[in-house]
Write an enzyme that holds these catalytic residues in place. Structure first.
Site, PDB file in Angstrom:
ATOM      1  N   ARG A  41      59.741  38.801  90.796  1.00  0.00           N
ATOM      2  CA  ARG A  41      58.936  39.712  89.962  1.00  0.00           C
ATOM      3  C   ARG A  41      59.764  40.850  89.382  1.00  0.00           C
ATOM      4  NH1 ARG A  41      55.855  38.646  94.529  1.00  0.00           N
ATOM      5  NH2 ARG A  41      56.801  40.345  95.696  1.00  0.00           N
ATOM      6  N   ARG A 101      64.374  43.817 116.651  1.00  0.00           N
ATOM      7  CA  ARG A 101      64.688  45.067 117.351  1.00  0.00           C
ATOM      8  C   ARG A 101      64.808  44.926 118.868  1.00  0.00           C
ATOM      9  NH1 ARG A 101      60.147  48.455 114.212  1.00  0.00           N
ATOM     10  NH2 ARG A 101      61.246  48.788 112.256  1.00  0.00           N
ATOM     11  N   CYS A 130      59.933  53.685 112.354  1.00  0.00           N
ATOM     12  CA  CYS A 130      60.126  55.014 111.751  1.00  0.00           C
ATOM     13  C   CYS A 130      59.679  56.153 112.662  1.00  0.00           C
ATOM     14  CB  CYS A 130      59.383  55.076 110.422  1.00  0.00           C
ATOM     15  SG  CYS A 130      57.721  54.414 110.506  1.00  0.00           S
ATOM     16  N   SER A 160      53.190  56.305 103.332  1.00  0.00           N
ATOM     17  CA  SER A 160      54.440  55.611 102.988  1.00  0.00           C
ATOM     18  C   SER A 160      54.805  54.549 104.009  1.00  0.00           C
ATOM     19  CB  SER A 160      55.581  56.622 102.883  1.00  0.00           C
ATOM     20  OG  SER A 160      55.676  57.353 104.097  1.00  0.00           O
ATOM     21  N   GLY A 161      54.273  54.658 105.236  1.00  0.00           N
ATOM     22  CA  GLY A 161      54.545  53.651 106.254  1.00  0.00           C
ATOM     23  C   GLY A 161      54.059  52.273 105.835  1.00  0.00           C
ATOM     24  N   HIS A 243      55.982  61.662 108.494  1.00  0.00           N
ATOM     25  CA  HIS A 243      55.203  61.429 109.711  1.00  0.00           C
ATOM     26  C   HIS A 243      55.291  62.660 110.622  1.00  0.00           C
ATOM     27  CE1 HIS A 243      54.705  57.379 108.562  1.00  0.00           C
ATOM     28  NE2 HIS A 243      55.482  56.753 109.433  1.00  0.00           N
ATOM     29  N   GLN A 318      59.452  59.940 106.660  1.00  0.00           N
ATOM     30  CA  GLN A 318      59.365  58.544 107.105  1.00  0.00           C
ATOM     31  C   GLN A 318      60.328  57.655 106.344  1.00  0.00           C
ATOM     32  OE1 GLN A 318      57.404  55.805 105.293  1.00  0.00           O
ATOM     33  NE2 GLN A 318      58.209  54.429 106.835  1.00  0.00           N
TER      34      GLN A 318
HETATM   35  P1  A2P Z   1      59.363  43.365  94.591  1.00  0.00           P
HETATM   36  O1  A2P Z   1      59.239  44.783  94.150  1.00  0.00           O
HETATM   37  O2  A2P Z   1      60.085  42.514  93.604  1.00  0.00           O
HETATM   38  O3  A2P Z   1      58.066  42.761  95.083  1.00  0.00           O
HETATM   39  P2  A2P Z   1      57.427  47.841 100.007  1.00  0.00           P
HETATM   40  O4  A2P Z   1      57.771  47.903 101.473  1.00  0.00           O
HETATM   41  O5  A2P Z   1      57.471  49.184  99.354  1.00  0.00           O
HETATM   42  O6  A2P Z   1      56.152  47.099  99.767  1.00  0.00           O
HETATM   43  O7  A2P Z   1      58.611  46.960  99.307  1.00  0.00           O
HETATM   44  C1  A2P Z   1      58.906  45.628  99.656  1.00  0.00           C
HETATM   45  C2  A2P Z   1      60.238  45.204  99.024  1.00  0.00           C
HETATM   46  O8  A2P Z   1      60.506  43.832  99.379  1.00  0.00           O
HETATM   47  C3  A2P Z   1      60.217  45.226  97.502  1.00  0.00           C
HETATM   48  O9  A2P Z   1      61.499  45.594  97.036  1.00  0.00           O
HETATM   49  C4  A2P Z   1      59.921  43.784  97.158  1.00  0.00           C
HETATM   50  O10 A2P Z   1      60.371  43.386  95.859  1.00  0.00           O
HETATM   51  C5  A2P Z   1      60.740  43.086  98.195  1.00  0.00           C
HETATM   52  N1  A2P Z   1      60.299  41.681  98.351  1.00  0.00           N
HETATM   53  C6  A2P Z   1      59.049  41.234  98.585  1.00  0.00           C
HETATM   54  N2  A2P Z   1      59.030  39.865  98.628  1.00  0.00           N
HETATM   55  C7  A2P Z   1      60.311  39.461  98.404  1.00  0.00           C
HETATM   56  C8  A2P Z   1      60.952  38.185  98.325  1.00  0.00           C
HETATM   57  N3  A2P Z   1      60.296  37.043  98.498  1.00  0.00           N
HETATM   58  N4  A2P Z   1      62.295  38.148  98.078  1.00  0.00           N
HETATM   59  C9  A2P Z   1      62.966  39.299  97.912  1.00  0.00           C
HETATM   60  N5  A2P Z   1      62.434  40.535  97.975  1.00  0.00           N
HETATM   61  C10 A2P Z   1      61.120  40.629  98.229  1.00  0.00           C
END
Ligand code: A2P
Length: 334
Positions: A41, A101, A130, A160-161, A243, A318
């Site tokens: 995406r 972990r 966190c 944000s968590g 947090h 956090q």
């Molecule tokens: P993307 O923005 O393209 O969906 P958060 O914790 O803020 O929700 O962010 C999750 C992070 O993990 C984002 O950068 C998201 O990218 C990434 N992500 C989610 N699914 C995938 C995937 N299948 N492959 C690589 N990165 C991913």
């Protein structure tokens, strides 16, 4: 010339990933090449690093060729899927998820607490929960001085968590409620605006949530105290990104609030903010975007007849000490 590293951020567009990028820049980490990885995406979008425009790539197994350090914050499932790929590519994975972990041969590190454990790694180093990281920055120096006997925590955890979508939901829902519009909780189990939710992560059989149990097990691992009695109640509150935690601490030795303040004033990663007369105490808005954990409201526990108990309140960012900063500090240890 000092050594420079090829670094990848897996999940670069996420709430933590964005802060990892900023932290690498702010701390002037010796980056040779930086690769920004996310889902399909985001492929083709751009982000700025040290004045340069970097194009985000879709993460695939081929992404890690030539990488020295891979900072992962894309969720547990993705960390598990990529662990062997990253290790086989010869990179060290610094993983922000909870996937590894508690594995014995995966060091779990807060540099101010247990930096020496990092040398035991076999390609994977875990970044702690966190809330646990924020707590231990302030608790470990007191433990080193007076030895903890028991710890009871109540947490006040920011939106944000739950990632970027958690923060967006808090802002959007607040607007919707002020406008009398209908809301639809997605990132949280219930409405978060003008509310709080005593439920973070899923419930275990004993009635605790997994978030609460992370505080127990991860703290014991990092403090090297396998049997330390710890209890916790974790609560989601409508703060954006820092947090806070109310901590009741019992020690083997006597400790006064003045002693505790002196110990914490000399400890790395902590700023003592403790002047109630002047209305100075830790608050999430003041901890936001700060590297240090704020500690205050330090007082003798009046439920005890001895001087072995303390109450303390802490706030920490956090996304920084709870995640991105700690991950970059681990990379610095390497
Ligand atoms: P993307 O923005 O393209 O969906 P958060 O914790 O803020 O929700 O962010 C999750 C992070 O993990 C984002 O950068 C998201 O990218 C990434 N992500 C989610 N699914 C995938 C995937 N299948 N492959 C690589 N990165 C991913």
């Amino acid at each position: 010339m000092a050594k420079e590293f090829n670094v990848a951020i897996a999940g670069a567009t996420g709430a933590v990933g964005v802060e990892m990028l900023k932290t690498l820049e702010k701390r002037n980490f010796p980056v040779k090449n930086l690769k920004l990885l996310a889902s399909a995406r985001s492929a083709g979008k751009t982000m700025q690093f040290k004045g340069e425009t970097l194009v985000i790539e879709e993460m695939t197994p081929a992404s890690f060729k030539g990488i020295d350090i891979a900072l992962f914050s894309a969720g547990s499932g993705i960390s598990k899927e990529y662990r062997q790929i990253v290790v086989d590519a010869g990179a060290v994975m610094v993983d922000n998820s909870s996937a590894f972990r508690m594995e014995d041969d995966v060091p779990l590190i807060v540099p101010e607490v247990n930096a020496a454990d990092v040398k035991n790694h076999h390609g994977v180093i875990a970044n702690p929960n966190c809330t646990t990281a924020i707590m231990l920055v302030a608790v470990a120096p007191l433990h080193r001085a007076k030895k903890l006997r028991r710890l009871v925590a109540s947490t006040y955890q920011a939106a944000s968590g739950a990632g970027a979508k958690g923060m967006a939901e808090l802002i959007e829902q607040t607007r919707q409620i002020l406008n009398g519009e209908a809301i639809e909780p997605k990132a949280f189990a219930h409405r978060i605006a003008f509310n709080l939710i005593p439920h973070i992560d899923s419930f275990a059989d004993n009635g605790y949530t997994k978030e609460e149990l992370k505080m127990v097990y991860e703290s014991r691992k990092m403090l090297h105290c396998a049997d330390l009695p710890i209890s916790c109640t974790s609560v989601r509150i409508p703060a954006l990104r820092a947090h806070s935690e109310s901590l009741n601490l019992e020690f083997e030795e006597e400790i006064t609030p003045a002693e505790a303040r002196a110990i914490l004033a000399a400890a790395p990663g902590v700023t003592v903010v403790d002047d109630p007369e002047a209305k100075l105490y830790p608050m999430p808005v003041d901890a936001t975007e700060k590297y240090d954990v704020l500690a205050g409201r330090i007082r003798q526990d009046i439920s005890r007849s001895d001087k072995r108990g303390l109450e303390m309140f802490v706030s920490g960012d956090q996304l920084l000490k709870g995640a991105a900063l700690n991950a970059v500090q681990i990379a610095e240890l390497l």
